[in-house]
Every structure is written in C-alpha cells, then in structure tokens.
Design a protein around this motif. Structure first.
Motif, PDB file in Angstrom:
ATOM      1  N   TYR A 175     -12.939  42.901 -45.790  1.00  0.00           N
ATOM      2  CA  TYR A 175     -12.293  42.310 -44.619  1.00  0.00           C
ATOM      3  C   TYR A 175     -10.844  42.782 -44.521  1.00  0.00           C
ATOM      4  O   TYR A 175     -10.354  43.143 -43.459  1.00  0.00           O
ATOM      5  CB  TYR A 175     -12.346  40.781 -44.722  1.00  0.00           C
ATOM      6  CG  TYR A 175     -11.766  40.050 -43.546  1.00  0.00           C
ATOM      7  CD1 TYR A 175     -12.548  39.753 -42.432  1.00  0.00           C
ATOM      8  CD2 TYR A 175     -10.425  39.656 -43.534  1.00  0.00           C
ATOM      9  CE1 TYR A 175     -12.032  39.090 -41.351  1.00  0.00           C
ATOM     10  CE2 TYR A 175      -9.890  38.988 -42.447  1.00  0.00           C
ATOM     11  CZ  TYR A 175     -10.691  38.702 -41.359  1.00  0.00           C
ATOM     12  OH  TYR A 175     -10.172  38.056 -40.274  1.00  0.00           O
ATOM     13  N   PHE A 176     -10.181  42.820 -45.674  1.00  0.00           N
ATOM     14  CA  PHE A 176      -8.771  43.201 -45.677  1.00  0.00           C
ATOM     15  C   PHE A 176      -8.549  44.711 -45.770  1.00  0.00           C
ATOM     16  O   PHE A 176      -7.615  45.237 -45.174  1.00  0.00           O
ATOM     17  CB  PHE A 176      -8.035  42.485 -46.818  1.00  0.00           C
ATOM     18  CG  PHE A 176      -7.875  41.018 -46.565  1.00  0.00           C
ATOM     19  CD1 PHE A 176      -7.025  40.567 -45.546  1.00  0.00           C
ATOM     20  CD2 PHE A 176      -8.593  40.082 -47.293  1.00  0.00           C
ATOM     21  CE1 PHE A 176      -6.891  39.208 -45.279  1.00  0.00           C
ATOM     22  CE2 PHE A 176      -8.457  38.717 -47.027  1.00  0.00           C
ATOM     23  CZ  PHE A 176      -7.607  38.291 -46.016  1.00  0.00           C
ATOM     24  N   THR A 177      -9.405  45.426 -46.515  1.00  0.00           N
ATOM     25  CA  THR A 177      -9.157  46.850 -46.701  1.00  0.00           C
ATOM     26  C   THR A 177      -9.772  47.700 -45.583  1.00  0.00           C
ATOM     27  O   THR A 177      -9.233  48.726 -45.222  1.00  0.00           O
ATOM     28  CB  THR A 177      -9.717  47.332 -48.055  1.00  0.00           C
ATOM     29  OG1 THR A 177     -11.110  47.019 -48.118  1.00  0.00           O
ATOM     30  CG2 THR A 177      -8.989  46.684 -49.216  1.00  0.00           C
ATOM     31  N   HIS A 179     -11.029  46.177 -42.617  1.00  0.00           N
ATOM     32  CA  HIS A 179     -10.976  45.378 -41.383  1.00  0.00           C
ATOM     33  C   HIS A 179     -12.359  45.168 -40.778  1.00  0.00           C
ATOM     34  O   HIS A 179     -12.537  45.254 -39.559  1.00  0.00           O
ATOM     35  CB  HIS A 179     -10.034  46.025 -40.363  1.00  0.00           C
ATOM     36  CG  HIS A 179      -8.706  46.333 -40.954  1.00  0.00           C
ATOM     37  ND1 HIS A 179      -7.790  45.358 -41.250  1.00  0.00           N
ATOM     38  CD2 HIS A 179      -8.158  47.504 -41.351  1.00  0.00           C
ATOM     39  CE1 HIS A 179      -6.718  45.921 -41.795  1.00  0.00           C
ATOM     40  NE2 HIS A 179      -6.916  47.218 -41.869  1.00  0.00           N
TER      41      HIS A 179
END
Lengths: 217, 10
Positions: A175-177, A179
């Motif tokens: 989710y963070f790396t 997206h």
C-alpha cells in the motif's frame, strides 16, 4: 516481492508439507477435514485459471507464481487422493459434517455481487477469495467435535494462520511502497480469514502456556 | 488476465 509475502508463501508451503508429513508418517488422516481440503482444491482451481493464459517466463514473478500455483494445485489434489483413497479407512467421516455447500453458495452469491470487473475470470477470482476466507472452518469444526488436537495438525493450522498474517503485512507494505489502492476485496477477505485463525491461535497459545495438549472448547 | 487486474499474488 517483499519479505512478508515471500515469508507468507513459504509458510503456506510448510503447512502443506506438514499436512502430507502427518498423513504419510502416521498412515492416517485422522483429525483432518476432507471438506477443508476439497474447499482449498476449489479455491485453487477457480483462482489459478490464469495458468492457461499467462506465460511462465514473462517475468521472474510470473515464473515464481506459476511454480507455486502448480505446487498448490497438485499437493491439494494429492492430499485429497490420500484422504479419499489410500487412507480412507482412517478418515473421520462421522465428525466431518460441516455443510460446505452453504459456504460455496454464499461465496458464489458474494462474488456475483462484489467483484472488481464483470468478467467470468474476475467473478471466479472473487469467489475463490471469499471461499478461501472460510475454507478452514470445516477443519476447526472437526477439531471442536473430536476435542483433542494432534500436535502436527495444530502446527498445520498455525502455519496457515501465519501465512495469512504475513500477507496482511505484505498488503500494508505494498500500500505504501507501490500505492496499491484497489485491492479492497483481497484485503477485506484476508482480514476476516486471519481473524478466524486468530481465534485458533488464542487457544493454541493458551494450551502451550499450560503445557497441555490443545483442546478446543 | 492476471496482470490486467493486478492479481499478482497467490
């Protein structure tokens, strides 16, 4: 590929290995639910249809996925063969009575309502995700019916639960790396599935602390 | 099919 997903997949492989080891060494499938194994077979065969359309050598990831998918499908089929043919006489049919047709029907209805795209593949994929989230229930139900749980069976479920937990970390990571934002279906069902295992973990850890064999209430 | 929908996990 990140360490969480790789770790999760490896735990999944270990769980299958433990399952087969238990059956082969004890020459028995006592305490194991054939219904759960059948559900996994349905899950894998509806989710991995892309095996027919994806070139394994397209990338390192598709190659890895292809190998794993074939491994899961074949080991699942082999487990069912062992339980239904070779060690049939040890199978606890009387207690393995969970009505999986309801789970399958519910997963089918949910997949028809919730899917990422209106295609046969996407609906089958969604179906497999819904079904996987509850596929362990017949196994837990069987353990509850029979009371005491063999060590190796609890290790099997423990590994499966660990695999699901690591997948959640994997999703947070991605989710963070990367997206990745549109994976709500997998995230939601995966979380439900992990919670089912968490309930089992609770009793597993409780029995460990007391140094006793695992007993489900 | 898989890549299109982003199903690259097991």
């Amino acid at each position: 590929m990140n360490i969480f997903r790789l770790g999760g997949d490896m735990l999944h492989v270990v769980s299958i290995f433990l399952l087969l080891l238990k059956i082969q060494t004890s020459h028995s499938c006592a305490g194991l639910s054939l219904k759960t194994q059948i559900l996994y077979m349905v899950v894998f065969s509806t989710r991995y249809l892309d095996l027919f359309f994806t070139k394994p050598w397209h990338s390192a990831l598709t190659f890895y996925n292809t190998i794993m998918k074939i491994l899961f499908l074949s080991s699942s089929a082999y487990t069912i063969y062992l339980m239904q043919k070779r060690y049939k006489h040890t199978y606890d049919k009387v207690h393995d009575t969970f009505r999986i047709q309801y789970l399958i029907a519910a997963a089918a209805v949910l997949a028809l309502i919730f899917h990422l795209r209106l295609t046969v593949f996407e609906i089958l994929w969604a179906f497999s995700v819904f079904l996987e989230s509850v596929a362990i229930l017949p196994q837990l139900f069987l353990l509850q019916e029979t009371g005491e749980v063999e060590n190796i069976t609890s290790h099997y479920i423990f590994c499966l639960g660990g695999y699901r937990t690591l997948y959640i970390f994997n999703w947070v990571w991605r989710y963070f790396t990367e997206h990745r934002r549109n994976q709500w279906l997998a995230w939601g069902c995966g979380t439900v599935q992990t919670l089912i295992y968490a309930d089992f973990f609770y009793y597993y850890i409780l029995s460990r602390k007391q140094g006793k064999k695992l007993r489900l209430p | 099919v898989a890549a299109e929908s982003g199903h690259d996990e097991l």
